[in-house]
Design a protein around this motif. Structure first.
Motif, PDB file in Angstrom:
ATOM      1  N   ARG A 167      87.050  -6.804 142.350  1.00 17.64           N
ATOM      2  CA  ARG A 167      88.204  -7.459 141.839  1.00 17.64           C
ATOM      3  C   ARG A 167      89.387  -6.684 141.843  1.00 17.64           C
ATOM      4  O   ARG A 167      90.316  -7.289 141.536  1.00 17.64           O
ATOM      5  CB  ARG A 167      87.734  -7.942 140.344  1.00 17.64           C
ATOM      6  CG  ARG A 167      86.635  -8.940 140.432  1.00 17.64           C
ATOM      7  CD  ARG A 167      86.478  -9.543 138.859  1.00 17.64           C
ATOM      8  NE  ARG A 167      86.563  -8.764 137.839  1.00 17.64           N
ATOM      9  CZ  ARG A 167      85.219  -8.167 137.498  1.00 17.64           C
ATOM     10  NH1 ARG A 167      84.309  -8.731 137.791  1.00 17.64           N
ATOM     11  NH2 ARG A 167      85.425  -7.613 136.409  1.00 17.64           N
ATOM     12  N   GLY A 168      89.185  -5.421 142.469  1.00 17.41           N
ATOM     13  CA  GLY A 168      90.474  -4.567 142.644  1.00 17.41           C
ATOM     14  C   GLY A 168      91.020  -3.888 141.267  1.00 17.41           C
ATOM     15  O   GLY A 168      91.952  -3.453 141.029  1.00 17.41           O
ATOM     16  N   ARG A 169      89.858  -3.819 140.425  1.00 15.64           N
ATOM     17  CA  ARG A 169      90.334  -3.073 139.153  1.00 15.64           C
ATOM     18  C   ARG A 169      90.457  -1.544 139.223  1.00 15.64           C
ATOM     19  O   ARG A 169      89.524  -0.979 140.269  1.00 15.64           O
ATOM     20  CB  ARG A 169      89.309  -3.328 138.201  1.00 15.64           C
ATOM     21  CG  ARG A 169      89.141  -4.810 137.738  1.00 15.64           C
ATOM     22  CD  ARG A 169      90.038  -5.397 137.000  1.00 15.64           C
ATOM     23  NE  ARG A 169      89.976  -6.381 136.418  1.00 15.64           N
ATOM     24  CZ  ARG A 169      90.041  -7.623 136.755  1.00 15.64           C
ATOM     25  NH1 ARG A 169      90.667  -8.056 137.912  1.00 15.64           N
ATOM     26  NH2 ARG A 169      89.780  -8.810 136.187  1.00 15.64           N
ATOM     27  N   THR A 170      91.165  -0.714 138.408  1.00 15.16           N
ATOM     28  CA  THR A 170      91.186   0.605 138.532  1.00 15.16           C
ATOM     29  C   THR A 170      90.268   1.387 137.759  1.00 15.16           C
ATOM     30  O   THR A 170      89.751   0.582 137.034  1.00 15.16           O
ATOM     31  CB  THR A 170      92.753   0.924 138.002  1.00 15.16           C
ATOM     32  OG1 THR A 170      92.657   0.653 136.640  1.00 15.16           O
ATOM     33  CG2 THR A 170      93.800   0.228 138.885  1.00 15.16           C
ATOM     34  N   ASN A 171      89.955   2.555 137.900  1.00 16.79           N
ATOM     35  CA  ASN A 171      88.907   3.174 137.070  1.00 16.79           C
ATOM     36  C   ASN A 171      89.394   2.731 135.414  1.00 16.79           C
ATOM     37  O   ASN A 171      88.488   2.802 134.592  1.00 16.79           O
ATOM     38  CB  ASN A 171      88.870   4.595 137.257  1.00 16.79           C
ATOM     39  CG  ASN A 171      88.170   4.975 138.582  1.00 16.79           C
ATOM     40  OD1 ASN A 171      87.538   4.132 139.276  1.00 16.79           O
ATOM     41  ND2 ASN A 171      88.499   6.088 139.079  1.00 16.79           N
ATOM     42  N   GLN A 172      90.540   3.259 135.302  1.00 15.14           N
ATOM     43  CA  GLN A 172      90.915   3.016 133.799  1.00 15.14           C
ATOM     44  C   GLN A 172      90.652   1.399 133.421  1.00 15.14           C
ATOM     45  O   GLN A 172      90.296   1.330 132.156  1.00 15.14           O
ATOM     46  CB  GLN A 172      92.588   3.294 133.782  1.00 15.14           C
ATOM     47  CG  GLN A 172      92.950   4.386 133.729  1.00 15.14           C
ATOM     48  CD  GLN A 172      93.146   5.022 135.219  1.00 15.14           C
ATOM     49  OE1 GLN A 172      92.582   4.257 136.172  1.00 15.14           O
ATOM     50  NE2 GLN A 172      93.562   6.182 135.434  1.00 15.14           N
ATOM     51  N   GLU A 173      90.885   0.584 134.102  1.00 10.51           N
ATOM     52  CA  GLU A 173      90.470  -0.764 133.726  1.00 10.51           C
ATOM     53  C   GLU A 173      89.231  -1.216 133.722  1.00 10.51           C
ATOM     54  O   GLU A 173      88.836  -1.652 132.882  1.00 10.51           O
ATOM     55  CB  GLU A 173      91.327  -2.080 134.821  1.00 10.51           C
ATOM     56  CG  GLU A 173      92.764  -1.901 134.781  1.00 10.51           C
ATOM     57  CD  GLU A 173      93.478  -2.582 135.822  1.00 10.51           C
ATOM     58  OE1 GLU A 173      94.643  -2.906 135.695  1.00 10.51           O
ATOM     59  OE2 GLU A 173      92.766  -2.927 136.989  1.00 10.51           O
ATOM     60  N   ILE A 174      88.409  -0.582 134.587  1.00 14.26           N
ATOM     61  CA  ILE A 174      86.800  -0.704 134.524  1.00 14.26           C
ATOM     62  C   ILE A 174      86.318  -0.122 133.242  1.00 14.26           C
ATOM     63  O   ILE A 174      85.449  -0.676 132.459  1.00 14.26           O
ATOM     64  CB  ILE A 174      86.157   0.028 135.772  1.00 14.26           C
ATOM     65  CG1 ILE A 174      86.779  -0.932 136.976  1.00 14.26           C
ATOM     66  CG2 ILE A 174      84.528  -0.219 135.677  1.00 14.26           C
ATOM     67  CD1 ILE A 174      86.447  -0.076 138.416  1.00 14.26           C
ATOM     68  N   ALA A 175      86.928   1.085 132.901  1.00 16.72           N
ATOM     69  CA  ALA A 175      86.594   1.754 131.526  1.00 16.72           C
ATOM     70  C   ALA A 175      86.745   0.882 130.604  1.00 16.72           C
ATOM     71  O   ALA A 175      85.856   0.694 129.633  1.00 16.72           O
ATOM     72  CB  ALA A 175      87.173   3.013 131.564  1.00 16.72           C
TER      73      ALA A 175
END
Length: 216
Positions: A167-175
């Motif tokens: 979905r194009g999430r960054t690592n920070q957003e996934i966390a």
């Protein structure tokens, strides 16, 4: 540390514009320009830039062929390549990602995203723009044959991470979404790439869409 960049595009005005954008940054230096694909491959192999920014359509060798020559499977010491394209050429982008590209940006993406793509590639990551990734991979998935089942070596948590990457999430957003630490996300991404034999987040996203596991 200065990021050394090669810019390859068959239009002199485009190359000049990209140079101006990149060299406006204190940590980026354009070390060479190339007007066609063959010239890009020769210059990249000779100069070993940190990142090669390559247009998808060029004379002699196109961007996919350039990417495969510099970063494709079997290349002993692959270089990092970011492909520049438009959404209308999404099939070329897909081919470039499979050829080893570490990212892709649209020509009208704006200076900030272009610079971010170069820095991400230099760090060994891939810039995956959420809007481009979703539109591109959804479009391509509709053209792919149905996957032969969801048999894969990933854990449930790793599948959640893969879906977020797709979905194009960054690592920070996934966390934040999964209530885990940033270091845990990075460990999961590295483990996923190792298990699936993939080299970067772009390939992880493509794998997720190909295998129809983007939704729970």
């Amino acid at each position: 540390m200065t990021i050394r960049v090669l810019v390859a595009d068959d239009q002199a005005m485009v190359r000049g514009g990209l140079r101006l954008i990149l060299e406006d940054q204190p940590d980026i230096e354009v070390v060479a320009e190339a007007a066609d694909g063959a010239e890009a491959v020769e210059a990249a192999r000779r100069l070993r830039p940190d990142v090669s920014l390559v247009d998808v359509r060029m004379p002699r060798l196109d961007g996919i062929e350039v990417t495969r020559a510099l970063a494709g499977p079997g290349v002993p010491d692959p270089l990092r390549v970011v492909v520049v394209t438009t959404f209308d050429l999404d099939e070329y982008v897909y081919g470039a990602l499979r050829a080893g590209a570490t990212g892709f940006v649209l020509k009208d993406c704006g200076p900030a995203l272009l610079v971010e793509a170069v820095r991400a590639a230099h760090q060994g990551d891939a810039l995956v723009s959420p809007s481009v990734t979703l539109r591109l991979l959804r479009h391509l998935t509709a053209q792919l044959p149905a996957a032969g089942g969801a048999d894969h070596p990933l854990s449930n948590r790793e599948v959640e991470v893969v879906r977020a990457v797709a979905r194009g999430r960054t690592n920070q957003e996934i966390a934040a979404e999964l209530f885990i630490s940033l270091s845990t996300v990075k460990s999961h991404v590295a483990g996923i790439q190792a298990k699936l034999g993939l080299r970067n987040r772009v390939e992880v996203a493509a794998w997720a869409w190909e295998n129809r596991i983007t939704q729970p």
